[in-house]
Write a protein that holds these residues in place. Sequence first.
Motif, short mmCIF file in Angstrom:
data_model
loop_
_atom_site.label_atom_id
_atom_site.label_comp_id
_atom_site.label_asym_id
_atom_site.label_seq_id
_atom_site.Cartn_x
_atom_site.Cartn_y
_atom_site.Cartn_z
N ASP A 17 -31.76 45.85 -1.47
CA ASP A 17 -31.50 44.54 -2.05
C ASP A 17 -31.91 43.51 -0.99
O ASP A 17 -31.11 43.12 -0.14
CB ASP A 17 -30.01 44.42 -2.41
CG ASP A 17 -29.69 43.16 -3.18
OD1 ASP A 17 -30.60 42.31 -3.35
OD2 ASP A 17 -28.53 43.01 -3.61
N SER A 60 -35.15 37.34 -3.90
CA SER A 60 -34.16 38.34 -3.52
C SER A 60 -34.28 39.55 -4.45
O SER A 60 -34.96 39.50 -5.47
CB SER A 60 -32.75 37.74 -3.64
OG SER A 60 -32.55 37.21 -4.95
N GLY A 61 -33.60 40.64 -4.06
CA GLY A 61 -33.47 41.77 -4.98
C GLY A 61 -34.27 43.01 -4.65
O GLY A 61 -34.60 43.26 -3.48
N CYS A 62 -34.58 43.79 -5.68
CA CYS A 62 -35.09 45.16 -5.54
C CYS A 62 -36.45 45.23 -4.85
O CYS A 62 -37.43 44.65 -5.33
CB CYS A 62 -35.21 45.82 -6.91
SG CYS A 62 -33.64 46.04 -7.77
N TYR A 88 -36.99 40.58 -13.67
CA TYR A 88 -36.61 39.49 -12.76
C TYR A 88 -35.72 38.50 -13.50
O TYR A 88 -35.82 38.35 -14.73
CB TYR A 88 -37.86 38.73 -12.28
CG TYR A 88 -38.71 39.46 -11.27
CD1 TYR A 88 -38.65 39.16 -9.92
CD2 TYR A 88 -39.59 40.46 -11.68
CE1 TYR A 88 -39.44 39.82 -9.00
CE2 TYR A 88 -40.39 41.13 -10.77
CZ TYR A 88 -40.31 40.80 -9.42
OH TYR A 88 -41.10 41.47 -8.52
N HIS A 186 -35.05 36.34 -8.64
CA HIS A 186 -34.33 37.53 -8.19
C HIS A 186 -34.89 38.77 -8.89
O HIS A 186 -34.99 38.79 -10.13
CB HIS A 186 -32.84 37.36 -8.53
CG HIS A 186 -31.98 38.53 -8.19
ND1 HIS A 186 -31.78 38.96 -6.89
CD2 HIS A 186 -31.26 39.38 -8.97
CE1 HIS A 186 -30.97 40.01 -6.90
NE2 HIS A 186 -30.65 40.29 -8.15
N ALA A 188 -34.21 41.78 -10.33
CA ALA A 188 -32.92 42.32 -10.77
C ALA A 188 -32.92 43.83 -10.94
O ALA A 188 -31.90 44.49 -10.71
CB ALA A 188 -32.50 41.66 -12.08
N SER A 189 -34.04 44.41 -11.37
CA SER A 189 -34.08 45.86 -11.54
C SER A 189 -35.49 46.40 -11.45
O SER A 189 -36.48 45.68 -11.63
CB SER A 189 -33.43 46.28 -12.87
OG SER A 189 -34.19 45.83 -13.95
N SER A 203 -30.69 48.59 -9.64
CA SER A 203 -30.36 47.23 -10.08
C SER A 203 -29.69 46.49 -8.95
O SER A 203 -28.84 47.06 -8.25
CB SER A 203 -29.43 47.27 -11.30
OG SER A 203 -30.06 47.87 -12.40
N ALA A 204 -30.08 45.24 -8.77
CA ALA A 204 -29.50 44.41 -7.71
C ALA A 204 -28.61 43.35 -8.33
O ALA A 204 -29.04 42.63 -9.24
CB ALA A 204 -30.61 43.75 -6.90
N ASP A 217 -23.68 37.56 -13.80
CA ASP A 217 -24.24 38.78 -14.38
C ASP A 217 -23.78 38.98 -15.82
O ASP A 217 -24.43 39.67 -16.60
CB ASP A 217 -23.82 40.03 -13.57
CG ASP A 217 -24.72 40.21 -12.35
OD1 ASP A 217 -25.92 39.98 -12.48
OD2 ASP A 217 -24.20 40.57 -11.29
#
Length: 218
Positions: A17, A60-62, A88, A186, A188-189, A203-204, A217
């Motif tokens: 993440d 940010s994120g995955c 995203y 972001h 997200a996954s 998943s983030a 979320d």
Amino acid sequence: MSRIPILFEDGEALVIDKPGGLPIERPRKGGPSLEDHLADLRLGFQRDPVAVHRIDTDTSGCLLLARNPKALKRFAKAFEDRLVGKRYLGILAAIPEENEGTIELALSKISSAEKGWRMIAAKKGKPSITHWQVLGDHDGHALVEFRPETGRTHQIRVHALTGLGIPLLGDPVYGDGKGAPRTMLHAASLIVPREGKPPIEASAPLPRDFAALGFSDG
């Protein structure tokens, strides 16, 4: 140096993440980068993991890391062949008129002395496709899910501006850079198929700066 959360781990892959604002490669001017964390991310292995793909510094994120050269080659091909599922979440600087759609725009890189380089929609550019859907709105901003089929540089950022007519909140290149501490995007996954093995799935959670703008979320 704070530890980076690990969302998925097995013998050939890690999904981390990545914090917004942390570049993957060391900037020319120096400063923190993901490279500072690679030794910690070995997790007992002898070699540093390697980023398979790129997400922007602000995003940010995955982020998928390969733990050996063979895995890196296979995962890179999965991205190249458009087999990877990417989701995203972004916050737009305003609310679009429609609730969902697909943006298809060819993108090309331009550069100028005043503005530096950026991506623009151009007929002779590389084709790019993004599916999008509004998930909610708050205080004049919209939370949008983006599912890119292609992985062009700055694709979602340009598609938001040119395809939807609304930049991502906080984007200093394709917007005015106001309203948020960073470009509000972001990863997200991520789902990466593998032959003979279960897919890599991660998943983030939505970051705190999204929550600070009234989105969650739920």
